[in-house]
Structures are given as C-alpha cells and as structure tokens.
Design a protein around this motif. Structure first.
Motif, mmCIF file in Angstrom:
data_model
loop_
_atom_site.group_PDB
_atom_site.id
_atom_site.type_symbol
_atom_site.label_atom_id
_atom_site.label_comp_id
_atom_site.label_asym_id
_atom_site.label_seq_id
_atom_site.Cartn_x
_atom_site.Cartn_y
_atom_site.Cartn_z
ATOM 1 N N MET A 94 116.339 125.553 81.322
ATOM 2 C CA MET A 94 116.788 125.914 79.988
ATOM 3 C C MET A 94 117.842 124.661 79.614
ATOM 4 N N ALA A 95 117.501 124.285 77.980
ATOM 5 C CA ALA A 95 118.269 123.572 77.351
ATOM 6 C C ALA A 95 119.794 123.332 77.628
ATOM 7 N N SER A 96 120.184 124.608 77.897
ATOM 8 C CA SER A 96 121.829 124.577 78.302
ATOM 9 C C SER A 96 122.087 126.068 78.866
ATOM 10 N N PRO A 97 123.036 125.708 79.891
ATOM 11 C CA PRO A 97 123.192 127.019 80.937
ATOM 12 C C PRO A 97 123.614 128.142 79.997
ATOM 13 N N PRO A 98 122.978 129.530 80.468
ATOM 14 C CA PRO A 98 123.328 130.767 79.477
ATOM 15 C C PRO A 98 124.923 130.927 80.166
ATOM 16 N N ALA A 99 125.351 131.891 79.237
ATOM 17 C CA ALA A 99 127.101 132.531 79.369
ATOM 18 C C ALA A 99 127.145 133.149 80.655
ATOM 19 N N TYR A 100 128.220 133.020 81.347
ATOM 20 C CA TYR A 100 128.608 133.781 82.533
ATOM 21 C C TYR A 100 128.182 135.356 82.427
ATOM 22 N N PRO A 101 128.788 135.864 81.446
ATOM 23 C CA PRO A 101 128.714 137.487 81.523
ATOM 24 C C PRO A 101 127.304 137.800 81.172
ATOM 25 N N ASP A 102 126.377 137.005 80.521
ATOM 26 C CA ASP A 102 124.911 137.230 80.571
ATOM 27 C C ASP A 102 124.218 137.261 82.190
ATOM 28 N N LEU A 103 124.718 136.109 82.846
ATOM 29 C CA LEU A 103 124.214 135.886 84.087
ATOM 30 C C LEU A 103 124.618 137.034 85.014
ATOM 31 N N LEU A 104 125.678 137.510 84.857
ATOM 32 C CA LEU A 104 126.278 138.905 85.540
ATOM 33 C C LEU A 104 125.451 140.105 85.492
ATOM 34 N N ALA A 105 125.271 140.198 84.123
ATOM 35 C CA ALA A 105 124.543 141.334 83.752
ATOM 36 C C ALA A 105 123.138 141.248 84.378
ATOM 37 N N LEU A 106 122.482 140.160 84.369
ATOM 38 C CA LEU A 106 121.210 139.948 85.113
ATOM 39 C C LEU A 106 121.151 140.131 86.572
ATOM 40 N N ALA A 107 122.330 139.643 87.081
ATOM 41 C CA ALA A 107 122.434 139.928 88.619
ATOM 42 C C ALA A 107 122.701 141.142 89.005
ATOM 43 N N ARG A 108 123.083 142.017 88.128
ATOM 44 C CA ARG A 108 123.117 143.522 88.400
ATOM 45 C C ARG A 108 121.743 144.412 87.898
ATOM 46 N N ASN A 109 120.831 143.673 87.390
ATOM 47 C CA ASN A 109 119.753 144.471 86.873
ATOM 48 C C ASN A 109 118.620 143.855 88.115
ATOM 49 N N PRO A 110 118.254 145.192 88.630
ATOM 50 C CA PRO A 110 117.233 144.812 89.821
ATOM 51 C C PRO A 110 115.733 144.647 89.275
ATOM 52 N N SER A 111 115.403 144.440 88.059
ATOM 53 C CA SER A 111 114.063 144.503 87.556
ATOM 54 C C SER A 111 113.527 143.120 87.894
ATOM 55 N N ALA A 112 112.278 142.700 88.066
ATOM 56 C CA ALA A 112 111.756 141.686 88.331
ATOM 57 C C ALA A 112 111.921 140.409 87.332
ATOM 58 N N ASP A 113 111.776 140.970 85.892
ATOM 59 C CA ASP A 113 112.010 140.229 84.954
ATOM 60 C C ASP A 113 113.500 139.463 84.860
ATOM 61 N N SER A 114 114.462 140.400 85.313
ATOM 62 C CA SER A 114 115.629 139.982 84.924
ATOM 63 C C SER A 114 116.029 138.822 86.362
#
Length: 373
Positions: free
Chosen positions: A11-31
């Motif tokens: 990615m051109a710039s790192p995503p925000a921490y809250p977005d990453l935490l939400a992704l970490a808690r989402n078990p889907s393959a896309d996440s």
C-alpha cells in the motif's frame, strides 16, 4: 490461501490502526488478505521508535495466533530483524513450526537468552539446531547446548565461529568429538581450540585432520603420531578380541563360505573389497588368508598392527591394486577400532611390487611383530 496470492504491491501508506484491528477480528479470508497487506505496509514504513502501541501489539498477536501458515511465515520474515517488534509476538513465532520460526531464531534482536533457553526445552531438534547457528550466541545458551549433548546441535555449534563458547565448553566439545565424528572437522578449525586440546584430538581424528592440526599448531607429526598410536595400541591390546573370534559360529560360517567360493573358482581379489564394503570383516580375514595361503592368525595380526604395512603386503600379494589400498584401509579402520595404526611409511606409494615379493614381505613382518610381542 497461498503465498503467491499475497504478492500484491504494498500500500502507498499504512492503514489506520483501528482499521487493522477490525480486520484482525474478522475471520473472513478477504479480511485476512487485507490485514496481511496492511501489516506488510506497516513493516515497510516502520513504526516510530519507543514503546510500541498496545493496539498495534494486539493486532500482531491476533494475526500470529489466528492467521494461516503462509501469513505467519511472511510475518516472521518481515519481523526477523525488527528491533521494535512485540516480544510476545516474536516468542510466539519462535515456537511455531520450524519454517516459520527459522527467520526470528536466526536473527531477531528481541530474543534474549531466557527466550532461547525456553525454545531449547520446548521445541524440536530443528529449532535447537537453528539456535546453535545463531550469530553471537551467548555463553549461557552455548553451555546449555553442550550440556544436552545432541550430536546435530553440537555440530551446528562447533561451526558457529561467533558463538561465545568458553574454554571449558571447547574442552567438552573436544571430548564429545570422540563419539561424534562430525565435530572433528569444525573443531580443528575453531578459533578457540588450543594446542593442548588439539593434541588430545589428534588421537582419534583421521589423517587429513591430523595434518590440519599439525599445520595450524606447528606440531611435529613424526614425533606425535607414533607416540599416540603406541599408547592407543597398548591400551587396546589389553582388551582386544581377535577379529571374528567373538562369535565362533559366525566365524565357522564365514570360513565355509570362503572355502566354497574357492572350490568353485569364484574367489578373487575384488571379493576382499566387497566384503569390507558390506561391513563383514571376518569374511575379509578368511578370504585374504585363503587367497594368499596365509594363516588366519597372520591376517589378524596384520589387522591389529601399529602399522598398515603388513596388511598392504598381504593385499598386494593377492592382486589388490595399490591405488585401491588407501580407501580399503580407511574402511577397515572404521570396522576395526582404527587399526591398523599409522606408524611407518606409506609403502604403497613406493611403486609396484610383485605378488611373490609382497607375500615374503608380509610373512617377514608378521613374524617380526609376533617375536616382539
């Protein structure tokens, strides 16, 4: 999901921490895929020095504990040299399967002696070998590896020139090299090996390593080799059991087999080489005695000699090529506690000798040794 699917541009710039935490808690393959790309972007950008954000630490730990194998492997590779990585995460990766653990075990500055000691106790042999190879390995961990006495790990440690091994540790490795042949080569070249320890090793290493020791420590091989060989010979002669006589039934079976081959016209010099390669030294004894017209006792005397000269003459008298003899001798020594010894000249280098002359020389030598005893 495979590693190949993760080869997307960062990615051109790192995503925000809250977005990453939400992704970490989402078990889907896309996440999971989006989370990996976000973590890679963070690794590339490097977070600020100092205490790592607790939120980011939670993201990393969640990923390591729940992610697929490919994700953990890439994470380990990216964090292997990071001095800002969460210690808890690095320890989790260090105890993962070896392909995941290897990068952090080899290079992570986060792992301390206590962490490495835990891996030595809890993980596989492959993990232990990787620790033994680790650059600048601490003395406490090196001592623990030596204490465990695992041959593969000891060998990896002996090859590690940067490990902090004490003089006592080197001494213990030298002692272990009596039983672990793989240790001998790296130890003869180890920067912490002393002349005194090298002379101790001289007793049980092969010809090539003896030459290496003599060259490195300016040892007079002509004086040292006979003295050591004599000491070993004297010690061994007190308890030595003649070749093949410890099992009379097997000895008789081998004698009959050789007699049958001789009667059928199938006993040749090449059979001697075959017998040794099949690790059947007793068969070699009977075959050589039969081919040369020697007694079995004479052949056994040559095998127990301080010098390989008599055995060479016996072999030459029945047609063993002198170019083959060094390799044959090396294999016989492996089967026969290192004997015949190394005392005397390498007579097979002098040139060709007739079978009759070789037979006379053999009988003269074994009679001389018998009188000396």
């Amino acid at each position: 999901m495979t590693v190949a699917q993760f080869r997307s541009p960062p990615m051109a710039s790192p995503p925000a921490y809250p977005d990453l935490l939400a992704l970490a808690r989402n078990p889907s393959a896309d996440s999971r895929e989006r989370l990996l790309l976000g973590v890679v972007a963070l690794c590339d950008a490097r977070p600020p020095t100092g205490e790592l954000s607790p939120v980011l630490g939670e993201i990393f730990l969640t990923l390591a504990r729940q992610a697929e194998r490919d994700v953990r492997k890439i994470l380990s590779e990216r964090l292997a040299t990071a001095d800002w990585a969460p210690p808890a995460l690095i320890n989790v990766l260090a105890l993962d399967e070896i392909e995941i653990a290897r990068p952090v075990l080899a290079a992570s500055p986060i792992l301390q002696d206590d962490d490495l000691m835990r891996v030595l106790v809890e993980a596989t042999l492959e993990h232990q070998i990787e620790i033994a190879r680790r650059p600048q390995l601490g003395g406490r961990v090196a001592d623990a590896i030596i204490e465990r006495g695992e041959p593969a790990t000891l060998t990896a440690l002996a090859f590690n020139r940067t490990a902090e091994i004490s003089l006592d540790g080197i001494r213990r490795l030298v002692e272990q090299s009596r039983r672990v042949a793989a240790l001998r080569g790296p130890l003869t070249r180890h920067p912490r090996l002393t002349a005194q320890l090298a002379e101790q090793m001289y007793e049980w290493v092969g010809v090539a390593l003896r030459q290496s020791i003599c060259a490195r420590f300016d040892v007079d091989e002509r004086k040292l080799a006979p003295a050591i060989t004599q000491a070993v010979y004297d010690a061994r002669s007190q308890t030595m059991v003649p070749v093949s006589t410890s099992d009379p039934d097997r000895d008789e079976m081998e004698r009959r087999l050789v007699a049958k081959l001789q009667a059928a016209g199938q006993l040749r010099a090449g059979y001697l080489v075959r017998a040794v390669r099949e690790r059947r030294l007793g068969l070699f004894v009977h075959a050589l005695a039969t081919l040369g017209g020697f007694t079995v006792s004479e052949v056994r005397e040559a095998l127990a000699s301080k010098s390989p000269e008599a055995l060479f003459y016996a072999c030459a008298s029945v047609g063993v090529d002198r170019a083959v003899y060094p390799a044959l001798l090396a294999e016989i020594r492996i089967l026969n506690d290192g004997f015949p010894g190394d005392v005397g000249d390498r007579v097979w280098l002098r040139g060709a000798i007739s079978p009759a002359s070789a037979a006379r020389s053999f009988r003269a030598l074994v009679r001389t040794e018998a009188r000396a005893v």
